[in-house]
Each structure stands twice: as C-alpha cells, then as structure tokens.
Design a protein around this motif. Structure first.
Motif, PDB file in Angstrom:
ATOM      1  N   VAL A  95       0.835  -1.200   0.000  1.00  0.00           N
ATOM      2  CA  VAL A  95       0.000   0.000   0.000  1.00  0.00           C
ATOM      3  C   VAL A  95       0.874   1.256   0.000  1.00  0.00           C
ATOM      4  N   THR A  96       1.900   1.262   0.858  1.00  0.00           N
ATOM      5  CA  THR A  96       2.811   2.408   0.910  1.00  0.00           C
ATOM      6  C   THR A  96       3.541   2.575  -0.416  1.00  0.00           C
ATOM      7  N   LEU A  97       4.019   1.476  -0.981  1.00  0.00           N
ATOM      8  CA  LEU A  97       4.730   1.546  -2.255  1.00  0.00           C
ATOM      9  C   LEU A  97       3.828   2.070  -3.365  1.00  0.00           C
ATOM     10  N   ASP A  98       2.562   1.677  -3.342  1.00  0.00           N
ATOM     11  CA  ASP A  98       1.620   2.149  -4.347  1.00  0.00           C
ATOM     12  C   ASP A  98       1.416   3.660  -4.238  1.00  0.00           C
ATOM     13  N   ARG A  99       1.290   4.142  -3.018  1.00  0.00           N
ATOM     14  CA  ARG A  99       1.072   5.578  -2.822  1.00  0.00           C
ATOM     15  C   ARG A  99       2.320   6.378  -3.193  1.00  0.00           C
ATOM     16  N   ILE A 100       3.488   5.846  -2.879  1.00  0.00           N
ATOM     17  CA  ILE A 100       4.730   6.520  -3.283  1.00  0.00           C
ATOM     18  C   ILE A 100       4.842   6.548  -4.797  1.00  0.00           C
ATOM     19  N   ALA A 101       4.493   5.428  -5.434  1.00  0.00           N
ATOM     20  CA  ALA A 101       4.582   5.357  -6.891  1.00  0.00           C
ATOM     21  C   ALA A 101       3.659   6.377  -7.555  1.00  0.00           C
ATOM     22  N   GLN A 102       2.459   6.562  -7.006  1.00  0.00           N
ATOM     23  CA  GLN A 102       1.538   7.539  -7.575  1.00  0.00           C
ATOM     24  C   GLN A 102       2.122   8.954  -7.470  1.00  0.00           C
ATOM     25  N   LEU A 103       2.729   9.257  -6.340  1.00  0.00           N
ATOM     26  CA  LEU A 103       3.344  10.577  -6.187  1.00  0.00           C
ATOM     27  C   LEU A 103       4.552  10.733  -7.109  1.00  0.00           C
ATOM     28  N   GLN A 104       5.294   9.655  -7.331  1.00  0.00           N
ATOM     29  CA  GLN A 104       6.410   9.717  -8.268  1.00  0.00           C
ATOM     30  C   GLN A 104       5.921   9.988  -9.687  1.00  0.00           C
ATOM     31  N   ILE A 105       4.771   9.406 -10.032  1.00  0.00           N
ATOM     32  CA  ILE A 105       4.172   9.682 -11.349  1.00  0.00           C
ATOM     33  C   ILE A 105       3.759  11.145 -11.445  1.00  0.00           C
ATOM     34  N   ASP A 106       3.129  11.655 -10.380  1.00  0.00           N
ATOM     35  CA  ASP A 106       2.733  13.066 -10.372  1.00  0.00           C
ATOM     36  C   ASP A 106       3.949  13.984 -10.492  1.00  0.00           C
ATOM     37  N   LEU A 107       5.015  13.625  -9.809  1.00  0.00           N
ATOM     38  CA  LEU A 107       6.240  14.415  -9.868  1.00  0.00           C
ATOM     39  C   LEU A 107       6.848  14.358 -11.269  1.00  0.00           C
ATOM     40  N   ALA A 108       6.783  13.196 -11.893  1.00  0.00           N
ATOM     41  CA  ALA A 108       7.277  13.070 -13.264  1.00  0.00           C
ATOM     42  C   ALA A 108       6.446  13.920 -14.223  1.00  0.00           C
ATOM     43  N   ASP A 109       5.115  13.968 -14.010  1.00  0.00           N
ATOM     44  CA  ASP A 109       4.260  14.837 -14.822  1.00  0.00           C
ATOM     45  C   ASP A 109       4.664  16.300 -14.656  1.00  0.00           C
ATOM     46  N   ASN A 110       4.903  16.694 -13.408  1.00  0.00           N
ATOM     47  CA  ASN A 110       5.341  18.055 -13.129  1.00  0.00           C
ATOM     48  C   ASN A 110       6.648  18.359 -13.857  1.00  0.00           C
ATOM     49  N   ALA A 111       7.599  17.421 -13.790  1.00  0.00           N
ATOM     50  CA  ALA A 111       8.891  17.613 -14.450  1.00  0.00           C
ATOM     51  C   ALA A 111       8.742  17.728 -15.957  1.00  0.00           C
ATOM     52  N   GLU A 112       7.840  16.909 -16.525  1.00  0.00           N
ATOM     53  CA  GLU A 112       7.615  16.964 -17.976  1.00  0.00           C
ATOM     54  C   GLU A 112       6.993  18.290 -18.383  1.00  0.00           C
ATOM     55  N   MET A 113       6.008  18.763 -17.618  1.00  0.00           N
ATOM     56  CA  MET A 113       5.388  20.063 -17.912  1.00  0.00           C
ATOM     57  C   MET A 113       6.423  21.183 -17.833  1.00  0.00           C
ATOM     58  N   TYR A 114       7.259  21.122 -16.794  1.00  0.00           N
ATOM     59  CA  TYR A 114       8.280  22.144 -16.633  1.00  0.00           C
ATOM     60  C   TYR A 114       9.270  22.119 -17.792  1.00  0.00           C
ATOM     61  N   GLU A 115       9.700  20.918 -18.182  1.00  0.00           N
ATOM     62  CA  GLU A 115      10.679  20.812 -19.258  1.00  0.00           C
ATOM     63  C   GLU A 115      10.102  21.298 -20.594  1.00  0.00           C
ATOM     64  N   VAL A 121       0.358  22.490  -9.949  1.00  0.00           N
ATOM     65  CA  VAL A 121       0.828  21.106  -9.940  1.00  0.00           C
ATOM     66  C   VAL A 121       2.055  20.953  -9.050  1.00  0.00           C
ATOM     67  N   ALA A 122       3.023  21.865  -9.177  1.00  0.00           N
ATOM     68  CA  ALA A 122       4.271  21.741  -8.435  1.00  0.00           C
ATOM     69  C   ALA A 122       4.059  21.878  -6.937  1.00  0.00           C
ATOM     70  N   THR A 123       3.315  22.894  -6.531  1.00  0.00           N
ATOM     71  CA  THR A 123       3.172  23.137  -5.096  1.00  0.00           C
ATOM     72  C   THR A 123       2.283  22.105  -4.422  1.00  0.00           C
ATOM     73  N   GLU A 124       1.231  21.673  -5.089  1.00  0.00           N
ATOM     74  CA  GLU A 124       0.360  20.677  -4.478  1.00  0.00           C
ATOM     75  C   GLU A 124       1.026  19.299  -4.429  1.00  0.00           C
ATOM     76  N   THR A 125       1.809  18.962  -5.445  1.00  0.00           N
ATOM     77  CA  THR A 125       2.534  17.693  -5.414  1.00  0.00           C
ATOM     78  C   THR A 125       3.557  17.683  -4.287  1.00  0.00           C
ATOM     79  N   TYR A 126       4.286  18.764  -4.162  1.00  0.00           N
ATOM     80  CA  TYR A 126       5.269  18.902  -3.083  1.00  0.00           C
ATOM     81  C   TYR A 126       4.594  18.739  -1.719  1.00  0.00           C
ATOM     82  N   ALA A 127       3.453  19.378  -1.531  1.00  0.00           N
ATOM     83  CA  ALA A 127       2.748  19.290  -0.251  1.00  0.00           C
ATOM     84  C   ALA A 127       2.291  17.859   0.035  1.00  0.00           C
ATOM     85  N   ARG A 128       1.762  17.183  -0.984  1.00  0.00           N
ATOM     86  CA  ARG A 128       1.274  15.812  -0.774  1.00  0.00           C
ATOM     87  C   ARG A 128       2.416  14.866  -0.413  1.00  0.00           C
TER      88      ARG A 128
END
Length: 382
Positions: free
Chosen positions: A272-292, A314-321
């Motif tokens: 469960v923890t790994l799944d939630r971390i993975a979702q946030l990693q995906i969100d962070l990757a989306d943020n990085a792609e938008m920024y790039e 996207v950046a600030t809410e992902t960071y907070a989560r």
C-alpha cells in the motif's frame, strides 16, 4: 571576461557544479527556503566576488549576461544542490526593474550597491486586505517639495528583518481606477517612521514581517517608471523567474526524503505504501515533464503565459502531498520537532511538512491561479 553563453550547456552545467562545490558552504545546502543574512552573507559575497551573483544582469553591470537557456541551467543547479534563497530581491527584482524602467542615474547608483551587499532589499507589495488583489492597496504617497511622504502598512514582507531598503507600491492618485493610480518608489528603511515587526511562521522562523511606514520620506528621484505607472512596473517583475515557481525541484528533494524515511521505518516493502509513493512519483514526473516543455519553449525564444499558473498548482500541491505522506510513513516520529530519531539523523520532517504549506500561498495562492485559468483559458464567468 568569461562568455558563459559560448559554452555548451553541458560545459556550463559542469562549471556551475564546480563553483557550488568549491564555494557554497554546507549550511546553505540544506534545502531550506530561506536563511538569515548572518548565515548567508558569506555565500552571497562569494557569488559576487566570482561573478555568479546576478545571472540575468548584463555583464557591464556585474552580471553574467546569461541567455534564458543558460539561466535555466543556473537555477536547476542551485536547486539540485539544495541551495537556500539568500536576500534575492535586489538581484531578482530591483536590478531588472531598474535596467528596464530606471533612469541612468538610478542604475548607476543602485546596481553596484546590490552587488556589494551594501543595499539589502525587500518587496513592499502585499498589505492587509491587498494580497491576491494587490491593486486594492491603501498605502499612500504624496509629494512635498522634492520628496514623497509615504504612509501605510505592508505585510508578509520576506527578508524585511534583514533588509535596509524596500521597494514600495503606493497610491499616488485616488481619482482614477485603482490600477492606474499606483507608483513604484525606492525607500531607504534606515530612517525614522519605518517599523519592522517580525512574523513568526508555523515552522518557527521569522522569515517575513510587517512593515509600517509613518511619514517616511523618499526623494522624488527614487520614483521608478514615472508617476502613476507603478502597476506596469510591478507587472514586469512577473517575468522569466515566475517559471521557477513551477519547478519540480522542491518535490524531488521531498521525494528523496520520503523514500529514505519509508526504508528507515520499515515500510519499503508494504504494498500500500509503495503504491502511494509510486503515484506521487508519477505526479512528480508529470510536473517535471510540464516544466521541461515550458523550458524548451523558453530556450527557443518563445513567450509563455497562463501555463505558468498550471505549473504553480501542480508543483506546489505535489510537493505538499509528498510531505504529508512522509509524516504518515514516519508514524509517531513524524510529529516530533527537530531531527527524527532514526539512525541516520533524518532531517526535521515536521518542519518540511510545514514549509510545504507556504508555496501554495505565496506568488498567488493556488485558488487564485485556478481562477486565472478558469476565467482566461476556459472563459468561465467571474
């Protein structure tokens, strides 16, 4: 003098990393948003001495003259190293404003004093009741002889406890629409009538302050951009550096801490923890792609607009989560102040969580940015 723009991107990135490793002290590389002047002045002066303080300024005025592509690399390397912001208002805002709107006399007087750290600046924009709606400001300035007399109250003024100068938006004409009667004035804080009251934040810092102006004087020669033209001048501050508010750099640092805490807490095999971390990693990757994608547009010389609001959200809410999940994974130890009692001296997780609340507010709240997108992109009614 070094022509930084003549280097390849890879060579410039290597030069930036070498400079940081050689000159930046460890206590500036902790990933904190701000540090006080007494802690940061050595790093500020080292950047100035070696020509790395003002990346966007022309070389003739002590800057690096970086084009936007190199400027982005500069910002990325400072973020990668976790370097704190150090009295940046003079370099980031005052210098560029004077280069764009100031008189030759203002440029010649103020820019060298920013480089030398004789003048430390803060921004006098927000007021009680005039934060997101900045044009509702009530600070007034009237002309008496060769000086402005300024009365008003500024708030959430970052760096004011260490600054000795402030650039102020003040109302100079109440007979016109609210955006049209504002002026941009440079004010020396080392005079009677200026009162600075620190505001202690939820993480225990006095990062910003209230500033009270009671019959404060500023020479008319300190007016920038013309009388009643301050709104236009202020809007010019919201240029290239706005993009950095949408960078994934804070989220990446927080993610590194989350993964480390999950391992130390024995949660790195919990599905469960790994799944939630993975979702946030995906969100962070989306943020990085938008920024790039936006960075590529900037490198190509294209302009940018409302996509900055999307990045900010996207950046600030992902960071907070990410910081929220870090506390949860740390369990009861996540609510403790100071270093978490894991074996490797994990940083103050509660402080990280509290610090992550601020980016969703400053630079325009995420709610304001959603309203901008709703009105100006989707065409929804006010």
């Amino acid at each position: 003098m070094q022509d930084w723009n003549a280097l390849s991107d890879e060579a410039f990135r290597a030069a930036a990393r070498d400079f940081i490793e050689t000159h930046c002290p460890a206590h500036i590389r902790r990933g904190e948003e701000h540090v006080r002047w007494e802690q940061s002045q050595g790093w500020y002066r080292a950047m100035a001495a070696h020509g790395w303080l003002a990346p966007g300024w022309p070389v003739a005025h002590g800057g690096m003259g970086l084009k936007q592509a190199k400027h982005l690399i500069y910002l990325e390397e400072w973020a990668r190293a976790g370097i704190s912001r150090v009295m940046e208002q003079g370099v980031l805002n005052v210098g560029p404003v004077l280069l764009a709107h100031g008189t030759p006399e203002q440029v010649a007087h103020y820019l060298p004093k920013i480089i030398s750290a004789e003048h430390l600046w803060c921004q006098g924009f927000s007021e009680p009741g005039a934060g997101s709606d900045l044009a509702a400001l009530r600070t007034e300035a009237r002309i008496e002889g060769d000086a402005f007399i300024i009365n008003g109250h500024k708030i959430w003024t970052s760096g004011a406890v260490d600054a000795n100068h402030i650039f102020v938006l003040a109302r100079t004409d109440k007979s016109v629409r609210k955006q049209a009667g504002i002026s941009f004035i440079l004010v020396d804080m080392r005079q009677p009538g200026v009162t600075v009251k620190p505001i202690v934040t939820i993480n225990g810092d006095a990062e910003f302050a209230e500033v009270f102006l009671d019959d404060v004087r500023a020479p008319v020669a300190n007016l920038v951009g013309g009388l009643n033209n301050g709104w236009k001048v202020a809007q010019s501050l919201l240029g290239f550096e706005r993009v950095w508010a949408g960078s994934p750099h804070m989220g990446r640092q927080a993610m590194d801490r989350l993964v480390r805490v999950a391992k130390l807490a024995g949660r790195d095999r919990d599905p469960v923890t790994l799944d939630r971390i993975a979702q946030l990693q995906i969100d962070l990757a989306d943020n990085a792609e938008m920024y790039e994608r936006l960075a590529q547009e900037i490198r190509a010389g294209h302009s940018f607009g409302f996509e900055v609001s999307t990045l900010k959200i996207v950046a600030t809410e992902t960071y907070a989560r990410i910081t929220e999940l870090t506390l949860e994974v740390a369990g009861e130890r996540g609510g403790l102040g100071g270093e978490v009692p894991f074996t490797d001296g994990t940083p103050d997780l509660l402080r990280d969580y509290l610090t992550a609340r601020a980016p969703m507010i400053y630079g325009g709240t995420v709610q304001v940015h959603r309203n901008i997108l709703a009105k100006r992109v989707l065409g929804l009614p006010s």
